[in-house]
Design a protein around this motif. Structure first.
Motif, PDB file in Angstrom:
ATOM      1  N   UNK A  21     -32.627   1.667  -8.474  1.00 58.07           N
ATOM      2  CA  UNK A  21     -31.873   2.456  -9.448  1.00 58.07           C
ATOM      3  C   UNK A  21     -30.407   2.052  -9.392  1.00 58.07           C
ATOM      4  N   UNK A  22     -29.602   2.691 -10.235  1.00 55.62           N
ATOM      5  CA  UNK A  22     -28.160   2.449 -10.246  1.00 55.62           C
ATOM      6  C   UNK A  22     -27.443   3.780 -10.092  1.00 55.62           C
ATOM      7  N   UNK A  23     -26.440   3.799  -9.246  1.00 56.05           N
ATOM      8  CA  UNK A  23     -25.719   5.033  -8.940  1.00 56.05           C
ATOM      9  C   UNK A  23     -24.259   4.864  -9.320  1.00 56.05           C
ATOM     10  N   UNK A  24     -23.719   5.799 -10.103  1.00 58.31           N
ATOM     11  CA  UNK A  24     -22.289   5.714 -10.425  1.00 58.31           C
ATOM     12  C   UNK A  24     -21.444   6.113  -9.212  1.00 58.31           C
ATOM     13  N   UNK A  25     -20.525   5.270  -8.842  1.00 59.77           N
ATOM     14  CA  UNK A  25     -19.611   5.533  -7.731  1.00 59.77           C
ATOM     15  C   UNK A  25     -18.191   5.423  -8.269  1.00 59.77           C
ATOM     16  N   UNK A  26     -17.414   6.467  -8.076  1.00 59.98           N
ATOM     17  CA  UNK A  26     -16.007   6.429  -8.471  1.00 59.98           C
ATOM     18  C   UNK A  26     -15.136   6.363  -7.226  1.00 59.98           C
ATOM     19  N   UNK A  27     -13.846   6.246  -7.431  1.00 55.72           N
ATOM     20  CA  UNK A  27     -12.909   6.163  -6.310  1.00 55.72           C
ATOM     21  C   UNK A  27     -11.704   7.045  -6.591  1.00 55.72           C
ATOM     22  N   UNK A  28     -11.333   7.832  -5.594  1.00 56.04           N
ATOM     23  CA  UNK A  28     -10.092   8.612  -5.664  1.00 56.04           C
ATOM     24  C   UNK A  28      -8.972   7.763  -5.073  1.00 56.04           C
ATOM     25  N   UNK A  29      -7.841   7.707  -5.773  1.00 58.82           N
ATOM     26  CA  UNK A  29      -6.766   6.789  -5.392  1.00 58.82           C
ATOM     27  C   UNK A  29      -5.493   7.563  -5.088  1.00 58.82           C
ATOM     28  N   UNK A  30      -4.951   7.321  -3.914  1.00 59.19           N
ATOM     29  CA  UNK A  30      -3.642   7.851  -3.556  1.00 59.19           C
ATOM     30  C   UNK A  30      -2.622   6.728  -3.585  1.00 59.19           C
ATOM     31  N   UNK A  31      -1.459   6.988  -4.201  1.00 58.49           N
ATOM     32  CA  UNK A  31      -0.456   5.941  -4.398  1.00 58.49           C
ATOM     33  C   UNK A  31       0.863   6.378  -3.762  1.00 58.49           C
ATOM     34  N   UNK A  32       1.449   5.478  -3.002  1.00 62.21           N
ATOM     35  CA  UNK A  32       2.796   5.715  -2.466  1.00 62.21           C
ATOM     36  C   UNK A  32       3.640   4.483  -2.751  1.00 62.21           C
ATOM     37  N   UNK A  33       4.948   4.651  -2.722  1.00 57.68           N
ATOM     38  CA  UNK A  33       5.792   3.494  -3.000  1.00 57.68           C
ATOM     39  C   UNK A  33       7.135   3.625  -2.296  1.00 57.68           C
ATOM     40  N   UNK A  34       7.749   2.486  -2.095  1.00 51.12           N
ATOM     41  CA  UNK A  34       9.079   2.408  -1.492  1.00 51.12           C
ATOM     42  C   UNK A  34       9.986   1.654  -2.449  1.00 51.12           C
ATOM     43  N   UNK A  35      11.118   2.249  -2.797  1.00 50.59           N
ATOM     44  CA  UNK A  35      12.050   1.627  -3.746  1.00 50.59           C
ATOM     45  C   UNK A  35      12.988   0.678  -3.017  1.00 50.59           C
ATOM     46  N   UNK A  36      13.423  -0.330  -3.727  1.00 47.65           N
ATOM     47  CA  UNK A  36      14.368  -1.304  -3.171  1.00 47.65           C
ATOM     48  C   UNK A  36      15.790  -0.869  -3.503  1.00 47.65           C
ATOM     49  N   UNK A  37      16.165   0.309  -2.931  1.00 49.77           N
ATOM     50  CA  UNK A  37      17.494   0.841  -3.242  1.00 49.77           C
ATOM     51  C   UNK A  37      18.326   1.053  -1.978  1.00 49.77           C
ATOM     52  N   UNK A  38      17.819   0.509  -0.879  1.00 50.40           N
ATOM     53  CA  UNK A  38      18.557   0.677   0.368  1.00 50.40           C
ATOM     54  C   UNK A  38      18.222   1.960   1.078  1.00 50.40           C
ATOM     55  N   UNK A  39      17.702   2.944   0.352  1.00 46.56           N
ATOM     56  CA  UNK A  39      17.378   4.216   0.997  1.00 46.56           C
ATOM     57  C   UNK A  39      16.029   4.225   1.638  1.00 46.56           C
ATOM     58  N   UNK A  40      15.212   3.214   1.351  1.00 45.05           N
ATOM     59  CA  UNK A  40      13.871   3.171   1.918  1.00 45.05           C
ATOM     60  C   UNK A  40      13.788   2.193   3.071  1.00 45.05           C
ATOM     61  N   UNK A  41      14.953   1.760   3.562  1.00 47.80           N
ATOM     62  CA  UNK A  41      14.943   0.760   4.623  1.00 47.80           C
ATOM     63  C   UNK A  41      14.234   1.258   5.867  1.00 47.80           C
ATOM     64  N   UNK A  42      14.359   2.548   6.138  1.00 50.96           N
ATOM     65  CA  UNK A  42      13.748   3.104   7.340  1.00 50.96           C
ATOM     66  C   UNK A  42      12.262   3.391   7.154  1.00 50.96           C
ATOM     67  N   UNK A  43      11.760   3.264   5.926  1.00 52.60           N
ATOM     68  CA  UNK A  43      10.361   3.551   5.642  1.00 52.60           C
ATOM     69  C   UNK A  43       9.492   2.426   6.197  1.00 52.60           C
ATOM     70  N   UNK A  44       8.503   2.769   6.975  1.00 50.28           N
ATOM     71  CA  UNK A  44       7.637   1.769   7.593  1.00 50.28           C
ATOM     72  C   UNK A  44       6.322   1.665   6.836  1.00 50.28           C
TER      73      UNK A  44
END
Length: 751
Positions: free
Chosen positions: A424-447
């Motif tokens: 048979x065929x089973x529908x599988x979906x995915x839940x997606x979490x998104x994070x980001x770091x901006x290149x503005x100097x304030x995210x320098x400490x973000x690992x």
């Protein structure tokens, strides 16, 4: 017989060898030789077939080898004194046996996947040293005897070389052995004793003799006995099993075998190096040994480097999918930070647990592999894709917001097509979490770890909103996570300090308002926060792994209270208590025994207890869950489907499992009297349940109009605020005491 056959054979063979050595008489010696040899031939044909040793053709081959060796040994004394070429009959029979023996060992090596390059080179070094020694000490002197035919001298010198060839294969077999079963030890022992016997004959051959004494056959008798033990022992089946150990460049055992081979040319120079021909032979052999040793050393270095690269690859890649693992992608994200805007996507497959529980982990692995293949095939090469958990994948992207959101759509597109599962065929979906770091100097400490943690937080928010969703992380989620953790800690403390209590909401007959039973509902009165709704702390209990502990506490407290009410007359004998049970508890095989012991402990009969489950228990239920439900029903416990109509609501599930009733979800009751569609749904549920002999209870009844509409479509029992909320045990006993039941007529309708 098979269990003791090899022991019996070993004892008989050793006794025969001892009698043969004592040389009591020619008849006894010949009988010992014949019994041992014939027994070995029988063992080689019968033992492997009985134990199912593979490959069967190879074991028949070793039976032929045993037969040829036996015939050769028996014939040799008879033909020794005859005119040429009759004495060579024994050799014509025995030499092919060596060839077949080499074929048998080569087949074993192939089956065991033991044709290891290092072992072959090591064995070749030993073979060169042994061959050099055999040729100069045994074969060449035997061939130099002038008063016998050249064919006879050739045969005399051929046996040591045959033994050295067998030794080459045997060494390769021992170098690549991971385990040492009895059959392997006895087989090696058999080859060693056959080699000793041949060496003895070769020494006799130096004196121009073909056959010297019956005592020369003693090593062959012991070798035959060990060969029979090899074939009869149950571990013979293991000889063909793959047993290749990890790459081992050098070892003490190997060096101990290599040193004599390396020293052989120097020793031979001292013993036989007087003639130029001998020195040339020794020099050639020494050069071959040194060359092979150099090749072996280079191979070892390369193998070590290859193993190191393989270990490094394994340390940074997932073994199932071949994708980079968490460590590898973390380093990649760290490298990209500070060079532009970085986006991290963490996705989790929705419904994956259901696939594992229903189809097995092998099927789950295939879905993970297919998901990995789709993601890697869809994403650009510049976007690394990693597997960071059982069904979790992580991607990293450097670019702007619009491109990142477009990439999220492409990720969802990987799951647009169903996944093939069995037939048979089973529908599988995915839940997606998104994070980001901006290149503005304030995210320098973000690992990288912080970004992945934020994406994980956003993924759980997306999953809570429904399957197939994506959510971008914001800082407010940190507060939610912190609050959730604090709530989990507080819940653990509440369980330990008794802050929880059980409230009871009546289940009544619609026509009279008379209570038939009650549902036990857990409540939490926090000393500082006050009442915390179950809708808040139950999900926390599930995610924290506390739902089992919480459910057990509620069940025991409810059964204890029901026992007290039955003894003091608060409730009638047929009054039942309905208790919610989580899917996790229904998957515990020992649950029926636990419930049975609790019923005895609190003096409550099984028919006055109803256990409520959600429809997902039946859909996701494994064979263990089904067995638990049947055992509970056989005890007499009622089984109810809670919130019926909101899940899968498949008729097949109701027929497959031993449920006794359904509780119509409040969402269908709310519109009664105003929504014709809700009324038709309830009517259909009642008709279906009646046809299947199931009881029906309507939840969430709040008005007389809803009560009357339910009665009109055939519902007889209800539960809801119309008859009052869930209250503590003492308040329930006062209002619903069996001697003075409060009826609906005297209660005001809720506003």
């Amino acid at each position: 017989m098979g269990r003791w056959a090899w022991r019996t054979f070993a004892v008989v063979g050793l006794l025969a060898s001892v009698l043969y050595t004592l040389n009591v008489s020619v008849i006894v010696s010949d009988a010992c030789l014949a019994v041992t040899g014939i027994g070995t031939v029988w063992a080689c044909f019968w033992g492997p077939r009985r134990h199912g040793a593979r490959p069967p053709g190879a074991w028949r081959l070793i039976g032929v080898v045993a037969l040829l060796f036996l015939v050769g040994v028996m014939v040799r004394p008879v033909v020794t004194d005859l005119a040429m070429p009759l004495p060579l009959i024994a050799d014509a029979i025995t030499i092919p046996a060596y060839l077949l023996l080499c074929v048998f060992i080569a087949v074993l090596l192939r089956c065991r996947r033991s044709l290891d390059r290092h072992a072959v080179l090591d064995a070749l070094i030993v073979w060169l040293g042994g061959a050099l020694f055999s040729f100069l000490i045994l074969a060449e002197p035997a061939a130099a005897i002038h008063d016998r035919p050249a064919a006879e001298s050739f045969m005399a010198g051929l046996y040591p070389l045959c033994d050295i060839t067998v030794l080459l294969l045997m060494i390769n077999l021992t170098f690549t052995a991971r385990t040492w079963p009895v059959s392997l030890l006895s087989f090696i022992g058999a080859l060693i004793f056959v080699t000793i016997g041949d060496t003895a004959y070769a020494i006799v051959g130096l004196q121009g003799q073909i056959y010297g004494s019956p005592m020369l056959n003693v090593p062959f008798l012991i070798g035959y006995t060990l060969m029979g033990v090899t074939a009869l022992h149950p571990s013979a089946v293991e000889l063909s099993h793959a047993a290749r150990p990890p790459v081992q460049a050098w070892s003490v055992r190997r060096v101990m075998l290599l040193v004599p081979a390396l020293a052989a040319p120097f020793a031979l120079l001292l013993v036989t190096g007087g003639t130029p021909a001998h020195r040339w032979i020794i020099a050639t052999g020494g050069v071959l040994i040194v060359t092979t040793l150099l090749v072996r050393a280079i191979s070892a270095v390369r193998a070590q480097a290859s193993a190191q690269r393989a270990a490094e690859h394994q340390a940074r890649h997932d073994p199932l999918t071949g994708l980079p693992n968490r460590r590898a992608i973390s380093a990649e994200i760290e490298r990209r930070l500070g060079r532009g805007e970085v986006w991290v996507f963490l996705l989790d497959l929705d419904g994956f647990k259901w696939v594992n529980d229903s189809w097995g982990h092998d099927t789950g692995d295939q879905i993970v592999i297919e998901a990995a293949r789709r993601l890697r095939a869809t994403m650009p090469e510049s976007v690394p894709v990693a597997r960071v958990g059982g069904d979790e994948f992580l991607l990293a992207y450097a670019g702007g917001r619009n491109e990142a959101l477009s990439l999220a759509d492409e990720i969802r597109g990987c799951f647009a097509r169903p996944f093939p599962v069995r037939d048979t065929e089973i529908p599988i979906t995915a839940s997606i979490g998104i994070s980001h770091a901006k290149d503005d100097g304030g995210s320098a400490a973000l690992t990288a770890e912080a970004l992945m943690r934020d994406a994980d937080t956003a993924m759980y928010r997306a999953k809570a909103e429904g399957p197939g969703r994506s959510t971008i992380f914001d800082t407010s989620m940190h507060d939610e996570v912190r609050a959730r953790i604090e709530l989990e800690v507080a819940l653990r403390q509440a369980l330990a300090e008794g802050q929880l209590y059980v409230a009871y909401q009546p289940i009544v007959r619609l026509s009279t308002g008379e209570p038939l039973g009650a549902e036990a509902l857990v409540r939490w009165l926090h000393p500082e926060r006050g009442q915390i709704p179950p809708s808040v702390f139950i999900p926390v209990a599930e995610s924290a792994g506390l739902i089992g502990t919480l459910g057990t506490w509620v069940r025991r407290e409810a059964l204890r209270q029901l026992g007290v009410w039955r003894r003091d007359g608060t409730v009638a004998d047929d009054f039942y208590l309905s208790i919610n049970v989580s899917a996790q508890q229904f998957s515990e095989p020992e649950m029926p025994l636990v419930v049975a012991s609790e019923l005895v402990e609190f003096g409550v009969p099984a028919p006055v207890v109803a256990l409520e489950m959600t429809e997902s228990v039946m859909v996701d239920g494994s064979s263990v869950t089904g067995r638990v439900l049947y055992e509970l029903r056989e005890m007499g416990v009622k089984l109810l489907i809670d919130d019926f109509g909101t899940g899968f609501s498949a008729l097949g599930y109701l027929r497959r499992f031993p449920v006794t009733g359904v509780k119509i979800d409040r969402s269908f009751v709310t519109g009664l009297g105003a929504d014709a569609e809700d009324e038709e749904i309830v009517r259909a549920v009642v008709a279906m349940s009646t046809a299947m002999g199931l009881s029906v209870i309507a939840e969430g009844v709040e008005t007389r109009l809803q009560r009357d509409s339910l009665a009109a479509v055939g519902v007889t029992n209800g539960q809801g605020w119309l008859w009052g909320p869930a209250v503590p045990a003492t308040e329930f006993a006062v209002h619903w005491h069996a001697s003075g039941t409060a009826a609906l007529a005297g209660r005001p309708e809720p506003t």
